[in-house]
Design an enzyme around this catalytic site. Structure first.
Site, mmCIF file in Angstrom:
data_model
loop_
_atom_site.group_PDB
_atom_site.id
_atom_site.type_symbol
_atom_site.label_atom_id
_atom_site.label_comp_id
_atom_site.label_asym_id
_atom_site.label_seq_id
_atom_site.Cartn_x
_atom_site.Cartn_y
_atom_site.Cartn_z
ATOM 1 C CB CYS A 186 -0.899 0.004 1.230
ATOM 2 S SG CYS A 186 -1.862 1.522 1.383
ATOM 3 C CB CYS A 188 -1.666 4.627 4.303
ATOM 4 S SG CYS A 188 -1.697 4.672 6.094
ATOM 5 C CB SER A 189 -0.778 0.820 6.587
ATOM 6 O OG SER A 189 -1.881 1.535 7.117
ATOM 7 C CB CYS A 190 -4.641 -0.905 2.203
ATOM 8 S SG CYS A 190 -5.436 0.701 2.130
#
Lengths: 199, 223
Positions: free
Chosen positions: A107, A110-112
């Site tokens: 991602c 961000c951090s999916c």
């Protein structure tokens, strides 16, 4: 690979602990959350919602061809059949590795990450180095994880940016056909389900 | 918005930091921040991610992951009036001066039960719309060259690049910041395939492709 010097040794870590206590005190005093909710959420993600869930899904796909087909057709429903539903799992898509196709998930914004199947992401997945590099130079990044891929293997990088969450289905290692489901589950690593390792 | 969070393709961040047997949370406060962020019924005006993205780039880079979460949720709660800046400052001062004191304890098993239900609740599919999708699998597209000041899920490294639609995901809420006074749109979502060379030119590695999902409004048709 390098060791992490920019994530959890930040000079403000002590401050962060104080600010977290201040926030918790305010929210509890104002009745917006209770202590046992916080304790239980932490416990769930430390003990129950983690890569062992994804590993069970992978092993079932290895050992039950009809389940594998379902998982690849409708990952959300097949995961729900094992009880793996919830936040960050609105739509789960499972990507099958093959001898000549390798999938790896990131991602960049961000951090999916597919929480119901893998829990919360590790720091390296959220690191600036991984987010910036794996879309541009996946083979170099994978080689730093110890995975060298021949040029005839197509490397597919999946940048999770919508609400779709991706899980990699690694290939079953040769010579493991006789193992029990419990033994197989032990073989399936978190990294193989993100796609930075093969088994 | 074009800020530091949109880092796909950047140079300069070095090797990937890897920790063997990494714990889920590296300190107790991280887990507590995670739980408070996810289970406090106060929203973040403009969205949680956008609040993180609006951090000054240097502050963004310096803050750890859960520090960013705490920043965005705290800002949201301040803006929503859940508490005041003065109350927050006083609490921080108090815990700074009394490091041995823990926050007050309150329990409510009904709330725990509700939180667990929410944790596992199957997320509903987003509503279908009357307008048919404008693209189909196999169509050649170009990702829009757009630079919205609000939140967007179209990263810079894809903008203006040519790709092919390989899957249709039906309708989803568009995460991008809507124009003032408007609701989030609901649009068809597509899976797009980009060849490595299209994104990275001669620097691309051999046999490298990228897949990324895009809302319909991110796409221009290539004739």
């Amino acid at each position: 690979m390098g060791h992490d010097h920019n994530h959890h040794h930040s000079h403000s870590a002590a401050d962060a602990e104080i600010r977290a206590k201040a926030l918790e005190a305010l929210l509890v005093e104002k009745g917006l959350i209770t202590t046992d909710v916080i304790d239980e959420v932490v416990r769930k993600y430390e003990e129950d919602i983690g890569p062992m869930n994804g590993a069970r899904v992978v092993v079932r796909a290895w050992t039950e061809p009809s389940y594998k087909k379902w998982l690849l057709d409708d990952g959300t429903a097949a995961a729900a059949d094992m009880g793996y539903t919830g936040k960050e799992g609105a739509k789960i898509v499972v990507l099958e590795n093959k001898p000549d196709v390798h999938n790896v998930v990131v991602c960049t914004l961000c951090s999916c990450y597919p929480w119901p199947l893998l829990g919360l992401p590790p720091n390296w997945y959220k690191s600036y180095a991984y987010r910036s590099r794996v879309v541009r130079e996946p083979r170099k990044v994978l080689s730093e994880f110890g995975l060298e891929l021949d040029e005839n293997v197509e490397v597919r990088v999946w940048d999770s940016n919508s609400e779709i969450r991706y899980l990699v289905l690694p290939e079953q290692p040769d010579g493991t056909e006789g193992l029990s489901a419990a033994e197989l589950t032990e073989l399936v690593t978190r990294d193989s389900m993100i796609g930075v390792a093969r088994l | 918005m074009n800020s530091i969070h949109d880092m796909g393709g950047m140079h300069g961040f070095g090797e990937i930091p890897y920790e063997e047997n990494e714990p889920v949370f590296h300190a107790a406060w991280e887990g507590r921040v995670y739980a408070m962020a996810m289970y406090t019924p106060v929203g973040v005006p403009g969205g949680f991610r956008y609040m993180i993205e609006k951090m000054a780039p240097a502050a963004y880079l310096d803050a750890s992951y859960y520090e960013k979460w705490m920043h965005a949720r705290t800002q949201g709660m301040l803006e929503q009036g859940a508490f005041t800046q003065k109350e927050l400052d006083e609490k921080i001062e108090f815990f700074k001066n009394n490091p041995e004191v823990m926050p007050p304890v309150a329990t409510d098993s009904n709330r725990v039960e509700k939180a667990l239900k929410a944790m596992y609740k199957q997320q509903p599919a987003d509503p279908a719309q009357p307008d048919p999708p404008q693209f189909k699998v196999g169509d050649a597209i170009r990702a829009k060259n757009m630079h919205p000041v609000g939140h967007t899920r179209l990263p810079r490294y894809c903008r203006g690049k040519r790709g092919v639609i390989t899957h249709y995901y039906e309708y989803w809420w568009v995460d991008d910041t809507p124009p003032a006074g408007e609701e989030h749109a609901i649009e068809p979502l597509y899976r797009i395939k980009f060849e490595g060379k299209e994104l990275w030119g001669d620097e691309a590695e051999p046999n490298q492709v990228l897949y990324i999902d895009m809302f319909e409004s991110y796409l221009d048709r290539i004739a």
